[in-house]
Design a protein around this motif. Sequence first.
Motif, PDB file in Angstrom:
ATOM      1  N   PHE A   1     -68.963  39.354 -54.698  1.00  0.00           N
ATOM      2  CA  PHE A   1     -69.930  39.126 -53.954  1.00  0.00           C
ATOM      3  C   PHE A   1     -70.793  37.929 -54.936  1.00  0.00           C
ATOM      4  CE2 PHE A   1     -74.569  40.082 -53.551  1.00  0.00           C
ATOM      5  CZ  PHE A   1     -74.671  39.989 -52.461  1.00  0.00           C
ATOM      6  N   SER A   2     -70.599  37.886 -56.080  1.00  0.00           N
ATOM      7  CA  SER A   2     -71.402  36.933 -56.816  1.00  0.00           C
ATOM      8  C   SER A   2     -71.101  35.397 -56.496  1.00  0.00           C
ATOM      9  CB  SER A   2     -71.219  37.169 -58.614  1.00  0.00           C
ATOM     10  OG  SER A   2     -69.672  36.995 -58.688  1.00  0.00           O
ATOM     11  N   MET A   3     -69.844  35.280 -56.148  1.00  0.00           N
ATOM     12  CA  MET A   3     -69.360  33.884 -55.576  1.00  0.00           C
ATOM     13  C   MET A   3     -69.948  33.211 -54.581  1.00  0.00           C
ATOM     14  SD  MET A   3     -65.489  32.731 -54.315  1.00  0.00           S
ATOM     15  CE  MET A   3     -64.954  30.941 -54.302  1.00  0.00           C
ATOM     16  N   TYR A   4     -70.611  34.115 -53.567  1.00  0.00           N
ATOM     17  CA  TYR A   4     -71.369  33.442 -52.427  1.00  0.00           C
ATOM     18  C   TYR A   4     -72.904  32.680 -53.113  1.00  0.00           C
ATOM     19  CZ  TYR A   4     -68.329  36.625 -49.858  1.00  0.00           C
ATOM     20  OH  TYR A   4     -67.386  37.205 -49.322  1.00  0.00           O
ATOM     21  N   LYS A   5     -73.276  33.119 -54.251  1.00  0.00           N
ATOM     22  CA  LYS A   5     -74.326  32.560 -54.754  1.00  0.00           C
ATOM     23  C   LYS A   5     -74.052  31.410 -55.642  1.00  0.00           C
ATOM     24  CE  LYS A   5     -76.870  36.713 -54.536  1.00  0.00           C
ATOM     25  NZ  LYS A   5     -77.956  37.508 -55.441  1.00  0.00           N
ATOM     26  N   GLN A   6     -72.796  31.037 -55.997  1.00  0.00           N
ATOM     27  CA  GLN A   6     -72.379  30.044 -56.698  1.00  0.00           C
ATOM     28  C   GLN A   6     -72.690  28.541 -55.930  1.00  0.00           C
ATOM     29  OE1 GLN A   6     -68.468  30.593 -58.129  1.00  0.00           O
ATOM     30  NE2 GLN A   6     -68.837  32.539 -59.015  1.00  0.00           N
ATOM     31  N   TYR A   7     -72.869  27.592 -56.805  1.00  0.00           N
ATOM     32  CA  TYR A   7     -72.592  26.313 -56.416  1.00  0.00           C
ATOM     33  C   TYR A   7     -71.288  25.484 -56.861  1.00  0.00           C
ATOM     34  CZ  TYR A   7     -77.873  26.569 -55.916  1.00  0.00           C
ATOM     35  OH  TYR A   7     -79.329  26.885 -55.435  1.00  0.00           O
ATOM     36  N   SER A   8     -71.373  24.675 -55.718  1.00  0.00           N
ATOM     37  CA  SER A   8     -69.839  23.993 -55.572  1.00  0.00           C
ATOM     38  C   SER A   8     -69.786  22.808 -54.623  1.00  0.00           C
ATOM     39  CB  SER A   8     -68.679  25.100 -55.048  1.00  0.00           C
ATOM     40  OG  SER A   8     -67.632  24.438 -54.974  1.00  0.00           O
ATOM     41  N   SER A   9     -68.747  22.109 -54.742  1.00  0.00           N
ATOM     42  CA  SER A   9     -68.702  20.955 -54.082  1.00  0.00           C
ATOM     43  C   SER A   9     -68.180  21.700 -52.599  1.00  0.00           C
ATOM     44  CB  SER A   9     -67.688  20.035 -54.523  1.00  0.00           C
ATOM     45  OG  SER A   9     -68.360  19.303 -55.390  1.00  0.00           O
ATOM     46  N   CYS A  10     -68.601  21.128 -51.466  1.00  0.00           N
ATOM     47  CA  CYS A  10     -68.203  22.057 -50.457  1.00  0.00           C
ATOM     48  C   CYS A  10     -66.984  21.680 -49.649  1.00  0.00           C
ATOM     49  CB  CYS A  10     -69.171  22.078 -49.145  1.00  0.00           C
ATOM     50  SG  CYS A  10     -68.938  23.166 -47.950  1.00  0.00           S
ATOM     51  N   SER A  11     -65.960  22.231 -49.186  1.00  0.00           N
ATOM     52  CA  SER A  11     -64.546  21.843 -48.861  1.00  0.00           C
ATOM     53  C   SER A  11     -64.240  23.085 -48.358  1.00  0.00           C
ATOM     54  CB  SER A  11     -63.736  20.921 -49.459  1.00  0.00           C
ATOM     55  OG  SER A  11     -63.227  21.667 -50.564  1.00  0.00           O
ATOM     56  N   VAL A  12     -63.169  23.210 -47.199  1.00  0.00           N
ATOM     57  CA  VAL A  12     -62.380  24.392 -46.732  1.00  0.00           C
ATOM     58  C   VAL A  12     -61.608  24.949 -48.083  1.00  0.00           C
ATOM     59  CG1 VAL A  12     -60.587  23.031 -46.048  1.00  0.00           C
ATOM     60  CG2 VAL A  12     -61.308  25.304 -44.881  1.00  0.00           C
ATOM     61  N   GLU A  13     -61.171  24.011 -48.992  1.00  0.00           N
ATOM     62  CA  GLU A  13     -60.369  24.489 -50.102  1.00  0.00           C
ATOM     63  C   GLU A  13     -60.899  25.609 -50.654  1.00  0.00           C
ATOM     64  OE1 GLU A  13     -60.683  21.423 -49.140  1.00  0.00           O
ATOM     65  OE2 GLU A  13     -58.506  20.441 -49.034  1.00  0.00           O
ATOM     66  N   ILE A  14     -62.268  25.825 -50.882  1.00  0.00           N
ATOM     67  CA  ILE A  14     -63.053  26.811 -51.843  1.00  0.00           C
ATOM     68  C   ILE A  14     -62.837  28.214 -51.266  1.00  0.00           C
ATOM     69  CG2 ILE A  14     -64.563  24.951 -52.431  1.00  0.00           C
ATOM     70  CD1 ILE A  14     -66.593  26.975 -50.767  1.00  0.00           C
TER      71      ILE A  14
END
Length: 307
Positions: A161-174
């Motif tokens: 659940f915590s992963m949804y609040k993380q910041y990341s470069s957006c691509s389908v690979e995440i």
Amino acid sequence: MADNNSLVGGAVSVMGTNDTLTVVQFLIIIFLCINLLLIITFFRKECFYTTTRYILFAVTLLSDSLMLVMSDILLIVNYFHFPIQVWVCIIFNVVLLVYNIVTPVTLTAMTLERYVAICMPLHHAELCSTRSTMHCILIIHGLSSVPCIVVLSTFFASASFSMYKQYSSCSVEIFMLHRWQDHVRSAVQQFYFLIMVIIIVFAYVKIMKVAKAASGEDKKSSGKGLKTVILHGFQLLLCLIQMWCPFVETAALQIDFVLFVDIRYTNYILFNITPRCLSPLIYGLRDETFFHALKNYAFIGFYKRNI
């Protein structure tokens, strides 16, 4: 996994130079303007939005335009190193995953419409009514949503659940937390495209038989339908190659990072932008009725407004 995500995001963000980014923006703006012009023409004449092939053509225009806009937004966001929360990235990728499939599925439906029109002309009015077309559009979007549902289902089952609040470069690979998830996604997409290729080949063979047996105006109509099916097949081939691009990019990444960057940018232009620019050519320019309306409503109409 975090390292891999940052690597993918970095690859997108440095996809090179300002020149290559400018070229992409220039191409996208041109094709969006063309699509907008064709969409306006579509709604200006009643025979277009009551005829199956033109309705499906409008669906491809809207789908391609949305796909180009969303993918370009992500390209710019990653280019300028703007990380976004994973849940926002999910929304972007839901649209991209669905509408990446909508266009080839719609092309397949348009091929079947040509098959019915040429090989089953007596049943065309019944099978390709406006009401049937609306149902067909719903089916197209339902079928196109299946690969997205598969990808997100495997992601939701594996992510914390915590992963949804993380910041990341957006691509389908995440969303690919495990290698098997990527294999499942690829298998579903390849199955879809295999079915679509079979349908297009079937329609081509049937229309070709009718074209050989026809004469006069029927032969001319069949020949034009055959060319349309060939162009749809070419579009579908480009979309199919797009599904293979991740495998090529992964192999290139293991060899050289700069090579990976160059290949990914080339793939984006050739197999993402290009297939979505052929629909205006197939129906916007080759179709005499639509092209005539385009000249009357777009060019002559704008000219009269300026007088």
